[in-house]
Design a protein around this motif. Structure first.
Motif, mmCIF file in Angstrom:
data_model
loop_
_atom_site.group_PDB
_atom_site.id
_atom_site.type_symbol
_atom_site.label_atom_id
_atom_site.label_comp_id
_atom_site.label_asym_id
_atom_site.label_seq_id
_atom_site.Cartn_x
_atom_site.Cartn_y
_atom_site.Cartn_z
ATOM 1 N N HIS A 104 0.862 -1.178 0.000
ATOM 2 C CA HIS A 104 0.000 0.000 0.000
ATOM 3 C C HIS A 104 0.898 1.227 0.000
ATOM 4 N N ASP A 114 1.175 5.175 -0.070
ATOM 5 C CA ASP A 114 0.415 6.392 0.225
ATOM 6 C C ASP A 114 1.039 7.607 -0.448
ATOM 7 N N HIS A 122 -2.507 4.635 -3.097
ATOM 8 C CA HIS A 122 -3.606 5.384 -2.470
ATOM 9 C C HIS A 122 -3.324 6.860 -2.706
ATOM 10 N N MET A 182 -3.845 10.341 -2.318
ATOM 11 C CA MET A 182 -4.439 11.412 -1.495
ATOM 12 C C MET A 182 -3.993 12.747 -2.090
ATOM 13 N N ASP A 216 -8.417 1.137 5.820
ATOM 14 C CA ASP A 216 -7.104 1.778 5.946
ATOM 15 C C ASP A 216 -7.125 2.766 7.109
HETATM 16 ZN ZN ZN Z 1 -3.487 4.700 2.725
#
Ligand code: ZN
Ligand code: DX5
Length: 246
Positions: free
Chosen positions: A34, A36, A75, A77, A202
């Motif tokens: 994962h 980020d 992911h 963001m 998450d």
């Molecule tokens: Zn995340």
């Protein structure tokens, strides 16, 4: 239920040794990584971008099947999710998970001009990600209603249907925060409607909170501090998996 997928968040890894951290955690039994990506705008923190992903990608074998072992679960963001699809595809991202809030919020981009250029609906963005050969995920922040995902998941054009839903169990931005059990009704509602959907949780997942998330129906488990802060990461990964599989 779809298979259990354990996805350690490398946000809690040693950034000075990221390539090795990535290959080590896969060796310790992780399914996905994962990753980020934070832009300091959609969330109040900055991590890294596509050039770093390119470098760490070479430390991990590419998945043999779609969403198989070694999947890079990015992911995103970030305020302008469409803008970075090409770069992340080139960097070796397999699953591009954008935030629903960023795709619809006309104030999210830095300038109106930048936004009008990149403005896209969640459906168009999912298709755009698929057109680039990646799987698409849609994430929702704690204050976002789960209902917004139904319209996407019920779509009749499969190019526009997401491959995964990510229910945030903390406010995005930082590792090591407290798990929000009040997000579980979202997971339960999704699991009831979509028995085969990959549902990712998450934030704040650990041996203490995994049963709550697994019972609600989550099958993709992100864990940052719980894995990278552990004496024995292999044991933590195994325990998270057991909890989902039982
Ligand atoms: Zn995340
Ligand atoms: C938070 C990130 C998470 C974070 C989770 O914004 O999206 O992936 O790394 O960290 P833990 O598992 O420590 O809560």
């Amino acid at each position: 239920l779809p298979p259990a997928i354990i996805a350690p968040s490398i946000l809690s890894a040693d950034f000075g040794a990221l390539g090795k951290e990535c290959s080590d955690t896969i060796g310790q039994g992780a399914d996905w990584l994962h990753v980020d990506i934070m832009d300091g705008h959609f969330v109040p923190n900055i991590t890294f971008g596509a050039p770093v992903v390119t470098k760490i990608r070479s430390h991990v074998d590419r998945p043999k099947a779609a969403l198989g072992k070694g999947t890079f679960d990015c992911h995103m963001m970030i305020s302008e999710p469409k803008k970075w699809v090409k770069d992340f595809q080139k960097a070796g991202c397999d699953l591009y998970c954008f935030h629903y809030e960023a795709a619809i919020d006309s104030t999210a981009a830095e300038t109106p001009e930048a936004h009008s250029d990149q403005k896209t609906s969640p459906k168009e963005l999912i298709k755009y990600i698929h057109d680039h050969g990646m799987r698409a995920g849609v994430a929702i922040k704690p204050k976002t209603d789960v209902n917004v995902l139904y319209d996407l998941l019920d779509g009749s054009n499969k190019d526009e249907v997401p491959d995964m839903a990510l229910v945030m169990t903390v406010e995005p931005g930082f590792g090591g925060q407290k798990f929000m059990p009040d997000m579980m009704p979202k997971v339960e509602a999704l699991r009831k409607r979509y028995p085969n959907l990959n549902i990712e949780v998450d934030g704040g997942l650990s041996e203490k909170t995994i049963d709550t998330a697994a019972n609600a129906g989550a099958n993709v488990i992100v864990a940052g501090s719980a894995v990278f802060g552990a004496q024995d990461p292999r044991d933590v990964i195994a325990k998270l998996r057991e909890a989902v599989e039982k």
